[in-house]
Design a protein around this motif. Structure first.
Motif, PDB file in Angstrom:
ATOM      1  N   MET A 190      35.951  38.425 -33.060  1.00 49.05           N
ATOM      2  CA  MET A 190      35.646  36.821 -32.821  1.00 49.05           C
ATOM      3  C   MET A 190      34.009  36.670 -32.609  1.00 49.05           C
ATOM      4  SD  MET A 190      36.952  34.523 -29.404  1.00 49.05           S
ATOM      5  CE  MET A 190      38.702  34.792 -30.050  1.00 49.05           C
ATOM      6  N   ASN A 191      33.438  35.775 -32.950  1.00 54.99           N
ATOM      7  CA  ASN A 191      32.129  35.651 -33.331  1.00 54.99           C
ATOM      8  C   ASN A 191      31.634  34.920 -32.000  1.00 54.99           C
ATOM      9  OD1 ASN A 191      31.862  36.775 -35.847  1.00 54.99           O
ATOM     10  ND2 ASN A 191      32.088  34.808 -36.852  1.00 54.99           N
ATOM     11  N   THR A 192      30.613  35.143 -31.464  1.00 50.36           N
ATOM     12  CA  THR A 192      29.969  34.357 -30.108  1.00 50.36           C
ATOM     13  C   THR A 192      28.447  34.299 -30.206  1.00 50.36           C
ATOM     14  OG1 THR A 192      31.501  35.897 -28.797  1.00 50.36           O
ATOM     15  CG2 THR A 192      29.640  34.844 -27.684  1.00 50.36           C
ATOM     16  N   PRO A 193      28.190  33.141 -30.902  1.00 46.23           N
ATOM     17  CA  PRO A 193      26.760  32.770 -31.075  1.00 46.23           C
ATOM     18  C   PRO A 193      26.019  32.719 -29.693  1.00 46.23           C
ATOM     19  CG  PRO A 193      28.376  31.057 -32.294  1.00 46.23           C
ATOM     20  CD  PRO A 193      29.111  32.040 -31.381  1.00 46.23           C
ATOM     21  N   LEU A 194      24.610  32.956 -30.076  1.00 45.17           N
ATOM     22  CA  LEU A 194      23.689  32.845 -28.658  1.00 45.17           C
ATOM     23  C   LEU A 194      23.344  31.484 -28.075  1.00 45.17           C
ATOM     24  CD1 LEU A 194      21.468  35.754 -29.949  1.00 45.17           C
ATOM     25  CD2 LEU A 194      23.214  35.992 -28.092  1.00 45.17           C
ATOM     26  N   PRO A 195      23.162  31.404 -27.153  1.00 44.77           N
ATOM     27  CA  PRO A 195      22.871  29.967 -26.636  1.00 44.77           C
ATOM     28  C   PRO A 195      21.368  29.512 -27.452  1.00 44.77           C
ATOM     29  CG  PRO A 195      23.239  31.374 -24.712  1.00 44.77           C
ATOM     30  CD  PRO A 195      23.061  32.131 -26.101  1.00 44.77           C
ATOM     31  N   PRO A 196      21.185  28.289 -27.756  1.00 45.50           N
ATOM     32  CA  PRO A 196      20.193  27.805 -28.519  1.00 45.50           C
ATOM     33  C   PRO A 196      19.011  27.954 -27.644  1.00 45.50           C
ATOM     34  CG  PRO A 196      21.315  25.931 -27.806  1.00 45.50           C
ATOM     35  CD  PRO A 196      22.360  27.285 -27.477  1.00 45.50           C
ATOM     36  N   GLN A 197      18.030  28.350 -28.261  1.00 47.26           N
ATOM     37  CA  GLN A 197      16.704  28.516 -27.367  1.00 47.26           C
ATOM     38  C   GLN A 197      15.768  27.123 -27.306  1.00 47.26           C
ATOM     39  OE1 GLN A 197      15.999  31.363 -25.880  1.00 47.26           O
ATOM     40  NE2 GLN A 197      18.135  31.337 -26.630  1.00 47.26           N
ATOM     41  N   SER A 198      16.125  26.020 -27.990  1.00 46.62           N
ATOM     42  CA  SER A 198      15.369  24.897 -27.998  1.00 46.62           C
ATOM     43  C   SER A 198      16.372  23.633 -28.300  1.00 46.62           C
ATOM     44  CB  SER A 198      14.206  24.750 -28.768  1.00 46.62           C
ATOM     45  OG  SER A 198      14.804  24.879 -30.327  1.00 46.62           O
ATOM     46  N   LEU A 199      15.852  22.511 -27.913  1.00 50.11           N
ATOM     47  CA  LEU A 199      16.783  21.287 -28.230  1.00 50.11           C
ATOM     48  C   LEU A 199      16.998  21.083 -29.661  1.00 50.11           C
ATOM     49  CD1 LEU A 199      18.270  18.829 -26.967  1.00 50.11           C
ATOM     50  CD2 LEU A 199      16.057  17.510 -26.961  1.00 50.11           C
ATOM     51  N   ASP A 200      15.687  21.381 -30.461  1.00 51.04           N
ATOM     52  CA  ASP A 200      16.039  21.104 -31.866  1.00 51.04           C
ATOM     53  C   ASP A 200      16.851  22.048 -32.183  1.00 51.04           C
ATOM     54  OD1 ASP A 200      13.858  19.169 -31.846  1.00 51.04           O
ATOM     55  OD2 ASP A 200      12.259  20.591 -32.631  1.00 51.04           O
ATOM     56  N   GLU A 201      16.823  23.344 -32.029  1.00 53.23           N
ATOM     57  CA  GLU A 201      18.080  24.418 -32.325  1.00 53.23           C
ATOM     58  C   GLU A 201      19.381  23.805 -32.047  1.00 53.23           C
ATOM     59  OE1 GLU A 201      19.254  29.165 -32.055  1.00 53.23           O
ATOM     60  OE2 GLU A 201      17.445  28.536 -30.953  1.00 53.23           O
TER      61      GLU A 201
ATOM     62  N   GLN B 258      36.525  23.847 -25.975  1.00 49.73           N
ATOM     63  CA  GLN B 258      36.021  24.897 -26.234  1.00 49.73           C
ATOM     64  C   GLN B 258      35.528  25.527 -27.255  1.00 49.73           C
ATOM     65  OE1 GLN B 258      39.699  26.731 -24.544  1.00 49.73           O
ATOM     66  NE2 GLN B 258      39.451  25.755 -22.665  1.00 49.73           N
ATOM     67  N   LEU B 259      36.242  25.102 -28.441  1.00 52.88           N
ATOM     68  CA  LEU B 259      35.641  25.594 -29.903  1.00 52.88           C
ATOM     69  C   LEU B 259      34.338  25.076 -30.105  1.00 52.88           C
ATOM     70  CD1 LEU B 259      36.545  26.815 -32.614  1.00 52.88           C
ATOM     71  CD2 LEU B 259      37.156  24.469 -33.256  1.00 52.88           C
ATOM     72  N   ILE B 260      34.106  23.747 -29.809  1.00 51.71           N
ATOM     73  CA  ILE B 260      32.714  23.494 -30.126  1.00 51.71           C
ATOM     74  C   ILE B 260      31.676  23.923 -29.019  1.00 51.71           C
ATOM     75  CG2 ILE B 260      31.319  21.166 -29.827  1.00 51.71           C
ATOM     76  CD1 ILE B 260      33.318  20.855 -32.164  1.00 51.71           C
ATOM     77  N   GLU B 261      32.049  24.151 -27.887  1.00 53.90           N
ATOM     78  CA  GLU B 261      31.030  24.899 -26.751  1.00 53.90           C
ATOM     79  C   GLU B 261      30.674  26.085 -27.529  1.00 53.90           C
ATOM     80  OE1 GLU B 261      33.111  25.355 -23.088  1.00 53.90           O
ATOM     81  OE2 GLU B 261      32.917  22.837 -22.655  1.00 53.90           O
ATOM     82  N   GLN B 262      31.690  27.187 -28.113  1.00 57.71           N
ATOM     83  CA  GLN B 262      31.410  28.275 -28.658  1.00 57.71           C
ATOM     84  C   GLN B 262      30.649  28.311 -29.778  1.00 57.71           C
ATOM     85  OE1 GLN B 262      32.656  31.095 -27.234  1.00 57.71           O
ATOM     86  NE2 GLN B 262      32.858  32.580 -28.903  1.00 57.71           N
ATOM     87  N   GLU B 263      30.738  27.324 -30.789  1.00 56.26           N
ATOM     88  CA  GLU B 263      29.788  27.122 -31.896  1.00 56.26           C
ATOM     89  C   GLU B 263      28.446  26.829 -31.572  1.00 56.26           C
ATOM     90  OE1 GLU B 263      28.731  26.839 -35.874  1.00 56.26           O
ATOM     91  OE2 GLU B 263      30.408  27.890 -34.976  1.00 56.26           O
ATOM     92  N   LEU B 264      28.263  26.135 -30.777  1.00 55.61           N
ATOM     93  CA  LEU B 264      26.845  25.577 -30.028  1.00 55.61           C
ATOM     94  C   LEU B 264      26.399  26.496 -29.169  1.00 55.61           C
ATOM     95  CD1 LEU B 264      27.431  21.706 -30.060  1.00 55.61           C
ATOM     96  CD2 LEU B 264      26.392  22.945 -31.798  1.00 55.61           C
ATOM     97  N   GLY B 265      26.999  27.450 -28.575  1.00 50.74           N
ATOM     98  CA  GLY B 265      26.455  28.438 -27.786  1.00 50.74           C
ATOM     99  C   GLY B 265      26.166  27.981 -26.198  1.00 50.74           C
ATOM    100  N   ALA B 266      27.083  26.816 -25.799  1.00 54.11           N
ATOM    101  CA  ALA B 266      27.152  26.599 -24.515  1.00 54.11           C
ATOM    102  C   ALA B 266      27.268  27.725 -23.455  1.00 54.11           C
ATOM    103  CB  ALA B 266      28.158  25.194 -24.200  1.00 54.11           C
ATOM    104  N   THR B 267      26.553  27.593 -22.186  1.00 55.58           N
ATOM    105  CA  THR B 267      26.534  28.689 -21.296  1.00 55.58           C
ATOM    106  C   THR B 267      27.133  28.306 -20.004  1.00 55.58           C
ATOM    107  OG1 THR B 267      24.336  27.876 -20.521  1.00 55.58           O
ATOM    108  CG2 THR B 267      24.428  29.417 -22.127  1.00 55.58           C
ATOM    109  N   ALA B 268      27.671  26.984 -19.741  1.00 61.28           N
ATOM    110  CA  ALA B 268      28.063  27.008 -18.232  1.00 61.28           C
ATOM    111  C   ALA B 268      29.504  27.166 -18.178  1.00 61.28           C
ATOM    112  CB  ALA B 268      28.086  25.412 -18.003  1.00 61.28           C
ATOM    113  N   GLY B 269      30.332  27.269 -19.301  1.00 61.76           N
ATOM    114  CA  GLY B 269      31.819  27.635 -18.728  1.00 61.76           C
ATOM    115  C   GLY B 269      32.395  26.454 -17.870  1.00 61.76           C
ATOM    116  N   SER B 270      32.881  26.962 -16.845  1.00 60.60           N
ATOM    117  CA  SER B 270      33.455  26.205 -15.823  1.00 60.60           C
ATOM    118  C   SER B 270      32.702  25.974 -14.549  1.00 60.60           C
ATOM    119  CB  SER B 270      34.984  26.720 -15.375  1.00 60.60           C
ATOM    120  OG  SER B 270      34.827  28.073 -14.583  1.00 60.60           O
TER     121      SER B 270
END
Length: 224
Positions: free
Chosen positions: A1-12, A49-61
Motif C-alpha cells: 500500500m502506497n503512502t504519499p508524503l504530506p505536501p510541503q506547500s500549498l502549490d504542491e 479516506q482515499l482522497i486524504e491518503q492520495e493528497l497526504g493529509a495528516t490530521a486523521g481523526s
C-alpha cells in the motif's frame, strides 16, 4: 500500500489535487493499492479516506485541519449529474459541555472552515463506486458574508446548548449550519448540560453545512 508524503506547500497540494481530476475512484485506489468496496453501506468514509491518503493529509481523526501546516481542511463532496451536493457536509463534533467562555473566534468550526479544499466526486448510487469520477478541486475561503452567516448560526446553536436545550435543536435550525446526531449508532451517549443545570446524557452531535451553502460554493467556483 502506497503512502504519499504530506505536501510541503500549498502549490504542491493543489498540483496533486489537479492531477486527480478526471480519474475514477477505482483508478485512484489501484494506484494506492486499496481494494474498492462494492458499496458504501459499511464504508461510508471510504471515499474521503482515499482522497486524504492520495493528497497526504495528516490530521486523521484529530480535531484540527487536515493539512495543519498549510492551514487547509479537506472536504470531499458527493455531487449529482447537475453538480448539486447530494448530502450535508460534516464539519466537526459539537461541544455539549464546558461551553462557558467559548467564542466563535476560538471555535473548531471557524478553524476548520478558514480555508477548505473541496473535492467534488460523483455520488449517485447508480454509478458503481469504482467508476465514480473525481472532479476539479476548489480552494475556498469564506467571504465576509459567509463568515457572518456561519458565526450567527454557531452562536445561536451554542446558546441552546449552554442553556441545556440541546434536545430542542433540530436540523432545521440555522440558515447555513445545522446540528445533528453524530455517532455510529443511536446507542452512543455523551454528557450534556440539562435545562435545570444538571448533567445528563444525549447522543453526540456534530456541526454540518447545509446543502444550499455548499451548492453556492460550487456554483461560484464553476459559474453554473
Amino acid at each position: 500500500m502506497n503512502t504519499p508524503l504530506p505536501p510541503q506547500s500549498l502549490d504542491e497540494l493543489l498540483s496533486r489535487a489537479k492531477m486527480m481530476a478526471g480519474l475514477s475512484l477505482g483508478q485512484l485506489a489501484a494506484g494506492l493499492g486499496w481494494p474498492v468496496p462494492a458499496n458504501l453501506k459499511r464504508d461510508k468514509g471510504w471515499i474521503g479516506q482515499l482522497i486524504e491518503q492520495e493528497l497526504g493529509a495528516t490530521a486523521g481523526s484529530r480535531p484540527e485541519q487536515d493539512f495543519l501546516h498549510l492551514g487547509v481542511e479537506l472536504k470531499t463532496i458527493p455531487i449529482d449529474r447537475t453538480g448539486k451536493p447530494l448530502e450535508t457536509t460534516y464539519v466537526c463534533v459539537a461541544p455539549l459541555m464546558n461551553t462557558r467562555g467559548l467564542h466563535w473566534e476560538q471555535s473548531l468550526v471557524k478553524h476548520k472552515l478558514e480555508q477548505v479544499l473541496w473535492v467534488p466526486v460523483e455520488g449517485e448510487r447508480d454509478i458503481p463506486v469504482a467508476d465514480r469520477r473525481i472532479g476539479t478541486a476548489i480552494l475556498w475561503r469564506p467571504t465576509p458574508q459567509q463568515s457572518a452567516s456561519l458565526r450567527q448560526d454557531w452562536e445561536e446553536i451554542m446558546e441552546f446548548i449552554a442553556l441545556g436545550k440541546v434536545h430542542r435543536l433540530s436540523a432545521s435550525h440555522g440558515e447555513v449550519l445545522q446540528l445533528r446526531p453524530k455517532a455510529a449508532n443511536a446507542a452512543a451517549k455523551t454528557e450534556c448540560i440539562m435545562e435545570d443545570g444538571t448533567v445528563g446524557l444525549t447522543n453526540p452531535r456534530g456541526f454540518y453545512l447545509k446543502i444550499p451553502f455548499t451548492q453556492a460554493i460550487l456554483r461560484q467556483a464553476f459559474d453554473y
